[in-house]
Write an enzyme that holds these catalytic residues in place. Structure first.
Site, mmCIF file in Angstrom:
data_model
loop_
_atom_site.group_PDB
_atom_site.id
_atom_site.type_symbol
_atom_site.label_atom_id
_atom_site.label_comp_id
_atom_site.label_asym_id
_atom_site.label_seq_id
_atom_site.Cartn_x
_atom_site.Cartn_y
_atom_site.Cartn_z
ATOM 1 N N ASN A 123 -14.542 0.664 -5.119
ATOM 2 C CA ASN A 123 -13.952 1.760 -4.305
ATOM 3 C C ASN A 123 -12.802 2.211 -4.715
ATOM 4 O O ASN A 123 -13.229 3.678 -4.320
ATOM 5 C CB ASN A 123 -13.309 0.673 -2.562
ATOM 6 N N SER B 289 1.031 -4.763 0.928
ATOM 7 C CA SER B 289 0.527 -3.307 0.175
ATOM 8 C C SER B 289 1.171 -2.264 1.077
ATOM 9 O O SER B 289 1.009 -2.225 2.544
ATOM 10 C CB SER B 289 -1.154 -3.200 0.939
ATOM 11 N N LYS C 279 -1.571 -8.107 6.871
ATOM 12 C CA LYS C 279 -0.759 -7.835 5.977
ATOM 13 C C LYS C 279 0.290 -7.199 6.546
ATOM 14 O O LYS C 279 1.944 -8.145 6.491
ATOM 15 C CB LYS C 279 -0.578 -6.439 4.740
ATOM 16 N N TYR D 128 -7.420 -5.030 7.746
ATOM 17 C CA TYR D 128 -6.916 -4.790 6.015
ATOM 18 C C TYR D 128 -5.548 -5.044 6.107
ATOM 19 O O TYR D 128 -4.577 -5.706 6.388
ATOM 20 C CB TYR D 128 -7.136 -4.413 4.884
#
Ligand code: UFG
Length: 350
Positions: free
Chosen positions: A211, A136, A165, A161
């Site tokens: 979201n 990401s 990654k 998060y």
């Protein structure tokens, strides 16, 4: 034909990748725990195979959680014994809410990191060392000068998060250097995936309150939410709202297919690529485009900035374009049209 394992294959991005792989003639095996997605995706994918008169049996589905080592062992063993060993893995399974990750960081490390380590271990045991990983753009630190982000930009996530990654990418890099196993790995750093397959049969289907901006815009346009809250109009951007690099999910899926085929051809050992369009769109521009192409109204109101947001996040995609010979083909209008078409066809989701 090659059998490709897709973890998280019933999710938004995973389902579109499955479709692209099926159209290219691959057999696919989807593994998903279904905690954040619907099994109806499998039925929809089978419809495409039927309408294309292709063999529906090329879709296998196994419900399971990558944190469960016994599940993974029996999965790899069963398919190996059936003569359907996995030629490559596209690994998308994981949790992805930035907000939730700041509230429950341990959950994110558990699902994302432990799940991935278990998967990598079993892949090594079965000498299945071809991997495309779903990374990401959130791993990049924010840039003060609003310039395009290339793959050499500073890796500096600001939430759990993003750290999961970035950490997994680090593990993959170490693996790619091992001498006793021949890993071939592509880590694809997504910018902001939106849109849906033009058929309106698969699309984004958040099971809880969304979201991300596009699912919220569609709900506002449908009258289910009164107005879109725009998180800040005082950013350092021309109209004061945040700028992002929205990419059509089908372009993203095609980027996966090309990466997979390069890996199967042994074309690189480890590569990290931005998948974005290199075009920035502000929240206001996104709303205007959505309203124009779909002939709907999206009322909005300015609110305070959201924690953790940045003014500008747009990809330098030149590396992906040159290495993959891939060009994102669908523009913002198509993204908005396909998102709305998906919603209108499936107002209650799957
Ligand atoms: N926004 C609003 N109102 C909303 C929701 C979003 O104004 O109700 C704005 C945000 O402030 C931002 C833009 O719309 O400027 C896009 O926000 P999203 O939540 O859709 O996407 P993000 O860029 O914040 O994050 C997304 C994914 C992450 C991923 C990241 C990569 O959600 O998982 O892109 O850059 F890591």
């Amino acid at each position: 034909m090659k059998n490709i394992l897709i973890t998280g294959g019933t999710g938004f991005i995973g389902s579109h990748i499955c479709l692209v792989l099926l159209n290219k003639g691959y057999e696919i095996t989807i593994v998903d725990s279904l905690i954040n997605s619907s099994p109806v995706v499998i039925e929809r994918l089978k419809e495409f195979c039927k309408s294309g008169e292709k063999n529906v049996n090329r879709i296998n589905f196994e419900k399971g959680d990558l944190r469960n080592q016994d599940f993974l062992s029996s999965l790899f063993e069963t398919y190996y014994k059936k003569g359907l060993k996995f030629d490559a893995v596209l690994h998308l399974a994981g949790l992805k809410s930035v907000k939730e990750s700041t509230q429950e960081p341990l959950k994110y490390w558990d699902y994302n990191l432990i799940g991935t380590i278990n998967l990598l271990k079993i892949m090594g045991e079965y000498r299945c060392t071809n991997l495309v990983f779903s990374s990401s753009a959130t791993i990049y630190g924010s840039k003060k000068d609003n310039t395009l982000i290339d793959e050499y930009s500073l890796i500096n996530p600001i939430n759990a998060y993003g750290y999961t990654k970035a950490t997994i990418e680090r593990i993959l890099e170490d693996l790619s250097k091992t001498k006793n196993q021949k890993w071939r790995i592509a880590s694809l750093r997504y910018f902001n995936p939106v849109g849906a397959h033009y058929s309106g049969r698969i699309g984004e289907n958040p099971l809880d309150n969304p979201n991300n901006i596009l699912p919220i815009i569609t709900k506002v346009a449908a009258g289910l939410i009164d107005e879109l809250k725009i998180f800040g109009n005082d950013w350092d951007t021309p109209d004061g709202t945040g700028i992002r690099d929205y990419i059509h999910v089908m372009d993203l899926a095609e980027g996966h297919l090309i990466s997979l085929e390069k890996i199967l051809n042994n074309e690189f050992k480890f590569i990290k690529l931005n998948l974005g369009t290199a075009k920035g769109t502000s929240v206001l521009e996104l709303i205007k485009t959505f309203e124009k192409v779909n002939k709907v109204k999206v009322p909005y109101r300015y609110c305070l900035r959201r924690d953790g947001d940045v003014a500008y996040s747009v990809a330098d995609n030149s590396l992906a374009k040159s290495i993959l010979n891939w060009i994102p083909k669908r523009d913002l209008e198509e993204m908005c049209r396909d998102s709305w078409n998906w919603y209108k066809n499936n107002p209650k989701g799957f």
